[in-house]
Design a protein around this motif. Sequence first.
Motif, short mmCIF file in Angstrom:
data_model
loop_
_atom_site.label_atom_id
_atom_site.label_comp_id
_atom_site.label_asym_id
_atom_site.label_seq_id
_atom_site.Cartn_x
_atom_site.Cartn_y
_atom_site.Cartn_z
N SER A 16 4.38 -36.01 -7.56
CA SER A 16 3.62 -35.66 -8.45
C SER A 16 3.75 -35.06 -9.61
O SER A 16 4.67 -35.24 -10.34
CB SER A 16 3.23 -34.63 -7.47
OG SER A 16 3.78 -33.47 -7.44
N SER A 17 3.06 -34.04 -10.06
CA SER A 17 3.08 -33.50 -11.72
C SER A 17 3.74 -32.19 -11.72
O SER A 17 4.31 -32.25 -12.34
CB SER A 17 1.92 -33.49 -12.25
OG SER A 17 1.16 -32.13 -11.83
N LEU A 18 4.35 -31.91 -9.91
CA LEU A 18 5.01 -31.50 -9.73
C LEU A 18 7.13 -31.87 -11.24
O LEU A 18 7.99 -31.13 -10.90
CB LEU A 18 5.29 -30.67 -9.04
CG LEU A 18 6.86 -30.15 -8.26
CD1 LEU A 18 6.16 -28.50 -8.88
CD2 LEU A 18 7.03 -29.84 -6.64
N ILE A 19 7.44 -33.72 -10.74
CA ILE A 19 8.52 -33.32 -11.14
C ILE A 19 8.46 -32.20 -12.71
O ILE A 19 9.37 -32.19 -13.47
CB ILE A 19 8.63 -34.93 -11.39
CG1 ILE A 19 6.90 -35.59 -12.60
CG2 ILE A 19 8.94 -35.20 -10.40
CD1 ILE A 19 8.05 -36.86 -12.46
N PHE A 20 7.68 -32.28 -13.85
CA PHE A 20 7.43 -31.90 -14.84
C PHE A 20 7.16 -30.35 -15.15
O PHE A 20 7.33 -30.06 -15.91
CB PHE A 20 6.49 -32.56 -15.42
CG PHE A 20 5.66 -33.80 -15.45
CD1 PHE A 20 6.70 -34.58 -16.59
CD2 PHE A 20 5.20 -34.64 -14.84
CE1 PHE A 20 6.62 -36.16 -16.59
CE2 PHE A 20 4.92 -36.07 -15.65
CZ PHE A 20 5.41 -36.66 -16.11
N ALA A 21 7.26 -29.66 -14.11
CA ALA A 21 6.99 -28.06 -14.01
C ALA A 21 7.93 -27.58 -12.79
O ALA A 21 8.16 -26.24 -12.74
CB ALA A 21 5.60 -27.86 -13.07
N ILE A 22 8.84 -28.59 -11.87
CA ILE A 22 10.31 -27.82 -11.04
C ILE A 22 10.46 -26.71 -11.64
O ILE A 22 10.76 -26.67 -13.33
CB ILE A 22 10.99 -28.95 -10.69
CG1 ILE A 22 11.56 -28.35 -9.37
CG2 ILE A 22 12.42 -29.62 -12.15
CD1 ILE A 22 10.32 -27.76 -8.33
N ASP A 23 10.72 -25.45 -11.23
CA ASP A 23 11.40 -24.30 -11.56
C ASP A 23 12.82 -24.41 -11.70
O ASP A 23 13.65 -23.28 -12.00
CB ASP A 23 10.89 -22.77 -11.12
CG ASP A 23 10.96 -22.99 -9.80
OD1 ASP A 23 11.12 -24.30 -9.06
OD2 ASP A 23 11.58 -21.96 -9.10
N THR A 24 13.40 -25.29 -10.80
CA THR A 24 14.86 -24.77 -10.91
C THR A 24 16.09 -25.45 -11.84
O THR A 24 16.86 -25.60 -11.51
CB THR A 24 15.13 -26.36 -9.65
OG1 THR A 24 14.72 -27.72 -10.38
CG2 THR A 24 14.57 -25.72 -8.05
N ILE A 25 15.43 -25.98 -12.65
CA ILE A 25 16.30 -25.93 -13.76
C ILE A 25 15.51 -25.01 -15.45
O ILE A 25 14.74 -24.15 -15.32
CB ILE A 25 16.10 -27.46 -14.76
CG1 ILE A 25 14.37 -27.55 -15.09
CG2 ILE A 25 16.44 -28.70 -13.73
CD1 ILE A 25 13.75 -28.69 -15.78
N GLY A 26 16.34 -24.34 -16.34
CA GLY A 26 16.45 -23.67 -16.87
C GLY A 26 15.11 -23.82 -17.92
O GLY A 26 14.50 -22.91 -18.01
#
Length: 585
Positions: free
Chosen positions: A273-283
């Motif tokens: 989903s579009s979550l790949i662009f907004a995942i919080d696990t990277i800085g």
Amino acid sequence: MVEPALNSLAETAKAGIQFTERMDGYFSTSVKNADFELGEKEGKSDRSPLEFLLTIASDDLDKMIADPKHTARASGTVTAPALSLFPMTVTEGAFNLFCPDLSHVETSNMFYRMKMTSKEGKDFFLSGFKVVKTDPAARAWLELSTLYITVYAGSDDKAPIRGCGILHILPEDFLKQMTTLRVTNAPDMAQQLEAMSRFGRFFAGVCWETYGGIFVPPAVFEPNAQPRQKRPLKVSAPIIYPFTTSDGVELRLTRYQGGSKGPVILSHGLGVSSLIFAIDTIGTNLLEYLFAAGYDVWLLDLRVSIALPAAELQSDGDDVATKDYPAAVQKVKEITAASSVQFVAHCWGSTTFTMAMLSGLEGVRSAVCSQVSTHIVAPRSTHLKTGLHMATFLDGIHIDSLTAYSGKPETLVSKVYDDGLQIYADALKQRCKSACCHRITFMYAPLYQHPQLNDATHNTLHEMFGVASIRAFEHLSLLTNKGHLVDFHGNDVYLPHLDRMAIPICFIHGAENECFLPESTEITCNLLSAKNGSALYTRHVVPGYGHIDCIFGERAAQDVYPFILNHLEKTNMRTASVQSASTRT
């Protein structure tokens, strides 16, 4: 003897929930016939606002969720200059969550009822309701953010009507509301997170995924996964825009307006989903990176998005190309009044975006295509799967989708995975022990270089990957075997129209991509350059990166995103305006 009794009481205490909600809008004292839209309109004209700040609390979370008749307490203040010069105190406030509306199909109401006492000693009563449809989930924001109110000149709804109108909640306020959620009587943090996630998903639905603050529930496809604490994203509160395609499929755009550059639409791949662009696990994720650079960023969830019910539909690339993209571009242009948009498209999103452009998609000013476009050069292991017509075989034995979820035993599907994973047996043993990660590899190919992922991202793959339809896999297999774009039936309807891609395009490719080899975009770049001129096209092969780690790798903000930003900067709305003015001068 007292202490054991206290412990026993604590053990049997039920978890409760509370949150604070702020809504404001307009109501008119001259409209008293339940014409809420007219009341809002007249209230604006008469400058008659109404605002409340309420804390809603229940001592029994389970009943709050399961029993529509369960009433939570509401306390706080209401400010309405037409009724009092001072904020009024709310007493006897009541809130009901999702009461079935028997007069409308698949519809529930949320009810607000409260007595208000003014500093002048007068009593008023406010009765309000929200209308919430069971489906589609994409419209949850519009419904949760609109409250229809009637105000009575007395202590209950038997008194004469004083006026009516509509209140709304802004995205920024809803974001704050989500952060005020508190679980009471939970014995430890783990149970607090579980209870909060359970209520959040029930109460806010799809909005919880977007506005849920620091709490993320288990993914749909990993129901046993523990909720985790999430860092707040470095962006403003988003606005969700549902839209409908020409064939009636409900999709979603989520807007994060970082500035006047853009709009730029981010389009995801298959089974995510579009979550790949907004995942919080990277800085810093790609959404945050472009937001900070001043872009009006729109996350597009296509019909293959695991965040939408549409993911369960059987769809192919032609459906996405000819129906999803035109509707999305039209919606963004309609809302922003922009004459054109930019795109960043990844994997299946890039494949189908290319199909859309070759089908005549208009209104696109420039694009970044990640990992694939018009041609596919795949490694031997992928050709082995597609050469065996695995997707067609699965369709023939009535398996209509594959999922990266590995938590539930599945007889036939599990056998397919167990056998199919032998293709990558040695490589999988060397990389990690994650069953979800292994399933992702079987479904597609090795999608990332493990050294590019941090542990937090690797441990949350189940949040980003889920179900993908067999029809989409069949189309992808056909493209892989053909080596270039064709429609689902194998017809060469796309490549004859390379002239339609005469826009600035930047191609990004991981040098170690084991899904689509770097030669894939090299062929595309050369073909388009020969057809439309090389000045329009650039290509960057990123050392050490695979496929999707170019999107959510730990160092992607340093190693990959600058290529994307550089291209967008050359072709954004502000740059285009300056160039246009320079030309006129």
